[in-house]
Design a protein around this motif. Structure first.
Motif, PDB file in Angstrom:
ATOM      1  N   GLU A   1      -9.971   9.948  -4.270  1.00  0.00           N
ATOM      2  CA  GLU A   1      -8.669   9.747  -3.642  1.00  0.00           C
ATOM      3  C   GLU A   1      -7.565  10.304  -4.537  1.00  0.00           C
ATOM      4  O   GLU A   1      -7.662  10.236  -5.754  1.00  0.00           O
ATOM      5  N   PRO A   2      -6.496  10.836  -3.945  1.00  0.00           N
ATOM      6  CA  PRO A   2      -5.410  11.348  -4.782  1.00  0.00           C
ATOM      7  C   PRO A   2      -4.746  10.225  -5.568  1.00  0.00           C
ATOM      8  O   PRO A   2      -4.672   9.090  -5.108  1.00  0.00           O
ATOM      9  N   GLN A   3      -4.318  10.550  -6.747  1.00  0.00           N
ATOM     10  CA  GLN A   3      -3.630   9.590  -7.597  1.00  0.00           C
ATOM     11  C   GLN A   3      -2.179   9.487  -7.147  1.00  0.00           C
ATOM     12  O   GLN A   3      -1.501  10.496  -7.009  1.00  0.00           O
ATOM     13  N   ASN A   4      -1.714   8.278  -6.887  1.00  0.00           N
ATOM     14  CA  ASN A   4      -0.329   8.076  -6.452  1.00  0.00           C
ATOM     15  C   ASN A   4       0.462   7.453  -7.587  1.00  0.00           C
ATOM     16  O   ASN A   4       0.066   6.440  -8.158  1.00  0.00           O
ATOM     17  N   ARG A   5       1.580   8.060  -7.886  1.00  0.00           N
ATOM     18  CA  ARG A   5       2.445   7.577  -8.944  1.00  0.00           C
ATOM     19  C   ARG A   5       3.499   6.668  -8.319  1.00  0.00           C
ATOM     20  O   ARG A   5       4.064   7.003  -7.283  1.00  0.00           O
TER      21      ARG A   5
END
Length: 76
Positions: free
Chosen positions: A59-63
């Motif tokens: 999954e994409p890393q969300n900041r």
């Protein structure tokens, strides 16, 4: 400084002497440099090591959203 003694086939000796002469080095210094270069190469990163970076498959890393900057009083 340590001294090493080893045996090589005559053909290998001939090639080593030719290469030392081309490098304009005494045979012992040429061999010492060759051994240093080869042993130091083992202290390097393995081939392809950095290919792992940015290769995440999940999954994409969300900041999280950045917070607003705080306004401070000056020292003047």
């Amino acid at each position: 400084m340590s001294q090493l003694h080893f045996y090589v086939p005559d053909e290998v000796e001939t090639q080593i002497r030719i290469r030392a002469k081309k490098a304009n080095l005494p045979l012992s210094k040429y061999l010492a440099e060759l051994v240093k270069r080869e042993t130091c190469a083992q202290n390097q990163w393995p081939a392809g090591y950095f290919d792992l970076f940015d290769a995440w498959q999940g999954e994409p890393q969300n900041r999280p959203a950045e917070l607003a900057l705080e306004t401070r009083n000056s020292f003047n």
